[in-house]
Motif scaffolding. Sequence first.
Motif, PDB file in Angstrom:
ATOM      1  N   THR A 117       0.592  -1.267   0.066  1.00 54.08           N
ATOM      2  CA  THR A 117       0.327   0.202  -0.177  1.00 54.08           C
ATOM      3  C   THR A 117       1.025   1.364  -0.137  1.00 54.08           C
ATOM      4  OG1 THR A 117      -0.061  -0.356   2.648  1.00 54.08           O
ATOM      5  CG2 THR A 117      -1.372  -1.142   1.304  1.00 54.08           C
ATOM      6  N   ALA A 118       0.489   1.956  -0.576  1.00 55.74           N
ATOM      7  CA  ALA A 118       1.275   3.610  -0.490  1.00 55.74           C
ATOM      8  C   ALA A 118       1.401   3.489   1.202  1.00 55.74           C
ATOM      9  CB  ALA A 118       0.943   4.339  -0.582  1.00 55.74           C
ATOM     10  N   GLU A 119       0.666   3.922   1.910  1.00 59.62           N
ATOM     11  CA  GLU A 119       1.174   3.880   3.661  1.00 59.62           C
ATOM     12  C   GLU A 119       2.671   3.453   4.243  1.00 59.62           C
ATOM     13  OE1 GLU A 119      -1.796   3.509   2.652  1.00 59.62           O
ATOM     14  OE2 GLU A 119      -2.986   5.026   2.879  1.00 59.62           O
ATOM     15  N   GLU A 120       2.091   1.746   3.274  1.00 62.79           N
ATOM     16  CA  GLU A 120       3.588   1.232   3.873  1.00 62.79           C
ATOM     17  C   GLU A 120       5.148   1.808   3.086  1.00 62.79           C
ATOM     18  OE1 GLU A 120       1.694  -3.524   4.884  1.00 62.79           O
ATOM     19  OE2 GLU A 120       1.944  -2.905   2.157  1.00 62.79           O
ATOM     20  N   ALA A 121       4.984   2.156   1.856  1.00 64.97           N
ATOM     21  CA  ALA A 121       6.177   2.438   0.810  1.00 64.97           C
ATOM     22  C   ALA A 121       6.436   3.922   1.575  1.00 64.97           C
ATOM     23  CB  ALA A 121       5.378   2.450  -0.218  1.00 64.97           C
ATOM     24  N   THR A 122       5.444   4.763   1.978  1.00 65.97           N
ATOM     25  CA  THR A 122       6.184   6.009   2.972  1.00 65.97           C
ATOM     26  C   THR A 122       6.710   5.659   3.877  1.00 65.97           C
ATOM     27  OG1 THR A 122       3.984   6.461   1.608  1.00 65.97           O
ATOM     28  CG2 THR A 122       4.755   8.017   2.996  1.00 65.97           C
ATOM     29  N   GLU A 123       6.518   4.720   4.768  1.00 63.47           N
ATOM     30  CA  GLU A 123       7.126   3.994   6.053  1.00 63.47           C
ATOM     31  C   GLU A 123       8.106   3.861   5.741  1.00 63.47           C
ATOM     32  OE1 GLU A 123       5.490   1.291   9.470  1.00 63.47           O
ATOM     33  OE2 GLU A 123       3.621   2.129   8.777  1.00 63.47           O
ATOM     34  N   ALA A 124       8.022   2.981   5.105  1.00 67.35           N
ATOM     35  CA  ALA A 124       9.714   2.124   4.428  1.00 67.35           C
ATOM     36  C   ALA A 124      10.235   3.519   4.462  1.00 67.35           C
ATOM     37  CB  ALA A 124       9.321   0.961   3.703  1.00 67.35           C
ATOM     38  N   ARG A 125       9.749   4.431   3.359  1.00 66.67           N
ATOM     39  CA  ARG A 125      10.920   5.275   2.793  1.00 66.67           C
ATOM     40  C   ARG A 125      11.489   6.538   3.797  1.00 66.67           C
ATOM     41  NH1 ARG A 125       8.021  10.285  -0.173  1.00 66.67           N
ATOM     42  NH2 ARG A 125       7.433  10.691   2.571  1.00 66.67           N
ATOM     43  N   ASP A 126      10.117   7.116   4.886  1.00 61.72           N
ATOM     44  CA  ASP A 126      11.072   7.433   5.737  1.00 61.72           C
ATOM     45  C   ASP A 126      11.625   7.096   6.694  1.00 61.72           C
ATOM     46  OD1 ASP A 126       9.088   9.561   4.932  1.00 61.72           O
ATOM     47  OD2 ASP A 126       7.166   9.066   6.450  1.00 61.72           O
ATOM     48  N   ALA A 127      11.789   5.578   6.711  1.00 62.79           N
ATOM     49  CA  ALA A 127      12.659   4.749   7.574  1.00 62.79           C
ATOM     50  C   ALA A 127      13.798   5.632   6.651  1.00 62.79           C
ATOM     51  CB  ALA A 127      12.223   3.548   8.407  1.00 62.79           C
ATOM     52  N   ALA A 128      14.075   4.676   6.082  1.00 58.62           N
ATOM     53  CA  ALA A 128      15.499   5.132   5.674  1.00 58.62           C
ATOM     54  C   ALA A 128      15.986   6.303   5.345  1.00 58.62           C
ATOM     55  CB  ALA A 128      15.388   5.089   4.084  1.00 58.62           C
ATOM     56  N   ILE A 129      15.114   7.619   5.093  1.00 55.76           N
ATOM     57  CA  ILE A 129      15.360   9.164   5.659  1.00 55.76           C
ATOM     58  C   ILE A 129      16.204   8.716   7.167  1.00 55.76           C
ATOM     59  CG2 ILE A 129      15.108  11.111   5.142  1.00 55.76           C
ATOM     60  CD1 ILE A 129      12.724  10.269   2.604  1.00 55.76           C
ATOM     61  N   ALA A 130      15.824   9.073   7.349  1.00 50.46           N
ATOM     62  CA  ALA A 130      15.936   8.872   9.014  1.00 50.46           C
ATOM     63  C   ALA A 130      17.524   8.557   9.357  1.00 50.46           C
ATOM     64  CB  ALA A 130      14.977   8.133   9.715  1.00 50.46           C
ATOM     65  N   ALA A 131      17.422   7.419   8.574  1.00 50.26           N
ATOM     66  CA  ALA A 131      18.791   6.353   8.855  1.00 50.26           C
ATOM     67  C   ALA A 131      19.718   7.249   8.042  1.00 50.26           C
ATOM     68  CB  ALA A 131      18.298   5.078   7.913  1.00 50.26           C
ATOM     69  N   THR A 132      19.386   8.181   7.661  1.00 42.88           N
ATOM     70  CA  THR A 132      20.556   8.675   6.685  1.00 42.88           C
ATOM     71  C   THR A 132      21.210   9.614   7.375  1.00 42.88           C
ATOM     72  OG1 THR A 132      18.804   9.936   4.859  1.00 42.88           O
ATOM     73  CG2 THR A 132      19.828   8.058   4.528  1.00 42.88           C
ATOM     74  N   ALA A 133      19.720  10.118   7.773  1.00 39.97           N
ATOM     75  CA  ALA A 133      20.291  10.991   8.902  1.00 39.97           C
ATOM     76  C   ALA A 133      20.699  10.990   9.702  1.00 39.97           C
ATOM     77  CB  ALA A 133      19.003  12.055   9.493  1.00 39.97           C
ATOM     78  N   GLU A 134      20.615   9.841  11.047  1.00 41.58           N
ATOM     79  CA  GLU A 134      21.356   9.136  11.939  1.00 41.58           C
ATOM     80  C   GLU A 134      22.868   9.157  11.663  1.00 41.58           C
ATOM     81  OE1 GLU A 134      20.856   5.841  15.048  1.00 41.58           O
ATOM     82  OE2 GLU A 134      19.165   6.295  14.069  1.00 41.58           O
ATOM     83  N   GLN A 135      22.553   8.750  10.035  1.00 41.65           N
ATOM     84  CA  GLN A 135      24.185   8.294  10.078  1.00 41.65           C
ATOM     85  C   GLN A 135      25.539   8.274   9.226  1.00 41.65           C
ATOM     86  OE1 GLN A 135      24.310   4.134   8.203  1.00 41.65           O
ATOM     87  NE2 GLN A 135      22.362   3.438   9.449  1.00 41.65           N
ATOM     88  N   CYS A 136      24.470   9.504   8.315  1.00 39.06           N
ATOM     89  CA  CYS A 136      25.521  10.625   7.632  1.00 39.06           C
ATOM     90  C   CYS A 136      25.037  11.776   7.514  1.00 39.06           C
ATOM     91  CB  CYS A 136      25.269  10.141   6.086  1.00 39.06           C
ATOM     92  SG  CYS A 136      25.634   8.565   5.294  1.00 39.06           S
ATOM     93  N   GLY A 137      24.264  12.233   8.813  1.00 38.42           N
ATOM     94  CA  GLY A 137      24.198  13.563   9.215  1.00 38.42           C
ATOM     95  C   GLY A 137      23.042  14.616   7.614  1.00 38.42           C
ATOM     96  N   ALA A 138      22.390  13.401   6.884  1.00 41.48           N
ATOM     97  CA  ALA A 138      21.158  14.302   5.563  1.00 41.48           C
ATOM     98  C   ALA A 138      20.309  14.896   6.214  1.00 41.48           C
ATOM     99  CB  ALA A 138      21.352  12.781   4.722  1.00 41.48           C
ATOM    100  N   THR A 139      19.762  15.573   5.085  1.00 41.63           N
ATOM    101  CA  THR A 139      18.532  16.405   5.452  1.00 41.63           C
ATOM    102  C   THR A 139      17.686  16.450   4.669  1.00 41.63           C
ATOM    103  OG1 THR A 139      19.615  18.267   4.533  1.00 41.63           O
ATOM    104  CG2 THR A 139      19.855  17.779   6.741  1.00 41.63           C
ATOM    105  N   LEU A 140      16.400  16.201   4.213  1.00 38.67           N
ATOM    106  CA  LEU A 140      15.496  16.818   2.836  1.00 38.67           C
ATOM    107  C   LEU A 140      15.621  17.163   2.568  1.00 38.67           C
ATOM    108  CD1 LEU A 140      13.922  13.289   1.438  1.00 38.67           C
ATOM    109  CD2 LEU A 140      11.646  15.057   2.707  1.00 38.67           C
ATOM    110  N   ARG A 141      16.151  17.444   1.449  1.00 41.94           N
ATOM    111  CA  ARG A 141      15.944  18.456   0.093  1.00 41.94           C
ATOM    112  C   ARG A 141      14.664  18.992  -0.632  1.00 41.94           C
ATOM    113  NH1 ARG A 141      19.305  19.402  -5.778  1.00 41.94           N
ATOM    114  NH2 ARG A 141      18.392  21.570  -6.443  1.00 41.94           N
ATOM    115  N   GLN A 142      14.237  20.718   0.418  1.00 40.08           N
ATOM    116  CA  GLN A 142      13.335  20.664   0.099  1.00 40.08           C
ATOM    117  C   GLN A 142      12.735  22.097  -1.667  1.00 40.08           C
ATOM    118  OE1 GLN A 142      10.822  20.521   2.275  1.00 40.08           O
ATOM    119  NE2 GLN A 142      12.136  19.319   3.208  1.00 40.08           N
TER     120      GLN A 142
END
Length: 846
Positions: free
Chosen positions: A821-846
């Motif tokens: 579902t779209a909700e499951e994919a979005t949740e997995a994407r957000d978890a991936a972005i959060a991991a990059t923020a924690e491990q690499c200091g990444a921020t989502l480009r606006q």
Amino acid sequence: MRVPVSWLTEHLELSEGIGAQELTDALLGVGIEVEDVHSLDAVRGELVVGRVTEITELTEFAKPIRYCKVDTGGSEPETNTSLGFAVTERSYDEEQRTRGIVAGATNFAEGALVAVALPGTVLPGEFTISERKTYGHVSEGMMCSARELGLGDDHSGILVLDPGSALPGDDARTTLGLDDAVLDVEPTPDMGHAMSIRGLARELACAYGAPFGDPGVRELEQVSEDAWPVRIEDRDGCSRFVLRRLSGVDTRAVSPWWLRRRLMLAGMRPISLAVDVTNYVMLELGQPLHAFDTASVSGGLVVRRAKHGETLTTLDEVERELDPDDMVIADDTGVVSLAGTMGGASTEISDSSTDVLLEGAHWDPASISRTARRHRLFSEAAKRFERFTDPALPPVAVELAATLLQQYGGGTIERGRTDEGEAIPGQAVTMPIDLPDRTAGVRYARGVTARRLTQIGCKVSIGTGDDGTAEVTAEPPSWRADLNQPADLVEEVLRLEGYDSIPSELPAASAGTGLTEVQRRRRAVSRALAESGYVEVLPFPFTAASVWDDFGLAADDPRRDAVRVLNPLEAEKDQLATTLLPGLLETVHRNISRGFRDLSLFHIGQIVAPTPGEPSAPDPGVRQRPSDAEVDALEQAVPDQPLHVAVVLTGQRMRTGWWGRGEPATWSDAVEAARTVAAAAGAELDVRSAEMMPWHPGRCAELRVEGTCVGHAGELHPKVLEAMGLPRRTVAMELDLDAVPMRRRRPAPELSPYPPVLMDVALVVDAEVPSADVAAALRSGGGELLEDVALFDVYTGEQVGAGNRSLAYSLRFRAPDRTLTAEEATEARDAAIAATAEQCGATLRQ
């Protein structure tokens, strides 16, 4: 080596009907290669002997021209002494038998016997002789040179025969021996004795079982005094040195026709009596000689190594700087000869020389080989000395040369003979008498081993070993220093019995084994690169030390620590490669020089990576199997030889065509080639930026597998490309295939039948953060639902801030058992972005 058949068979008693082709087959049968057979029967028409009776010099032309009257035949012979020597002549009708011939050569006088090609004769090269008017006279034929008759390359003058050797009108074919043939023989380097008529005739005697008259056997007069004082300072470089002196010699005397003919057929140009005689003895016996002008020698001779700073002007008028490793002959004035290679100009025999000092010596083959290569003087003497000459020959060869010089140049052979040093005999070798049979798997006739070893000159005795088995003991002859172990004797027996008598049976392969996993992986990698458009090449495996400077390697770089080869095929390339790149880049350069600009090449091969402090290899005997300890020591002494794979690309990776403009090869293509190799090997590659010569520091990637560096890829450094003459932007990759873990059991891929969910994310990170780390963080955060991560855009600019960059990734989500579902994919994407923020200091480009 060119060998006239008539000369080769002079020392043999062969049956009738054995010609050049039969001799060729016999030599091939005993392991001596014959590259070609040259026949001398190419003259068609009338070729006769003529005598020059009158010479008129035509001085009105810019070059010397002579109009000659030549007697070309008569009826009844008579004796004429008007020329100063007795000559048999024929009476003739001058109007019919004397011909006028125009010639440009000046090396003959009235009374000379010459070879005349009459009108209508066809010479080698389909050159037809005709009667024609030239220089104001009618020329009724042509007086021939040696080259025009196919006897050699000498075209410096007319071929002049010995006085009294023929009559005008005789068939010149018979007189000149034009029914002969010449074999072009190329003995292997270990058969130094075959670089002579003596050695080849002995081999033919073995092949035919024919009686052989050894020209190297000669009774020598016993003398007590020396011909000239000699001192040998380096007996390792010179084990024997012989001198013989002649006085009152006419060095301007012309060499006899038979000797000049043999030299020309052997590919040597007759020069002077002294040079011709020493060359003849060298070809006949295999012992090079040198003739000194005794008047030019000051004091006694010293045989030694050269000293620092010494120079020598050799016979070719080149001043050479000598190396302390060079063996030389010196007198009180300094060096007068480069031993075993070329004499010095200061003691050269000239037309005014009357006192000759003949020298024959036995030199260390390795020393002469190094000297010849160091000075690039590959003389006929050096070719024989570096293959080993018979140490018993120098006194015999010097005596033969002295006899010929006295016979044809007059003078006196002085009583003294200098003979310093000695011929050290070879060590006797003992082996089981049936060892050749067991080695070849053939039961030879009784007595074959002893008979064959006796034929090659060994002194053979039969005995019984400690275990009661029959043994043969062979004492090698002086000319066979290569016979020093049982395996050498076995080879001689098998060679003379004929390799074709040994059965060829392939061992049966055991069923079910097939290729090893290492072999299968290598083939998979090779096939994957070929399918990607790369062409496999096999570069030269050796390299020069100078290439490491071209690569810009540091002084302590381990790649400089290469294993040296003692006998390299090319003197400059004497190192075993520690990387595949030098050979590949040389192949690229060769292709570019031939007009190929767009190249994608690869090579899979071993490198040699020695470890500091490796033990030296032992030298176990061959009489029995090495012990386990010796085998372990041998294995420990062998340097590591991992299997590498390398690619090089230059020019266009995708060529220009009707489909549009092409694309040049870039560093990313080299990285992609590494990924192709890793995928074929069943490994996952991690790519990180790095700095490693010879790659460009800003365009070099480190290739890692499970945290271990296995290679590098990227664009080569501009200075490296300039030093090696390669195009700009050339890229390369090299990977240690043995360092990639072997996957014995690869999991089968799981394919989901459900549709994917595609999403893109753009992340802003510090410019120093590797994109691979960001991709790894996305995978760890996305969990099992994240099927693939692919970087598709990199951006730097004001919008993301100084010192930052934007990395855009395409994410593919898919579940194995259901439609996401779209909700499951979005949740997995957000978890991936959060991991990059924690491990690499990444921020989502606006």
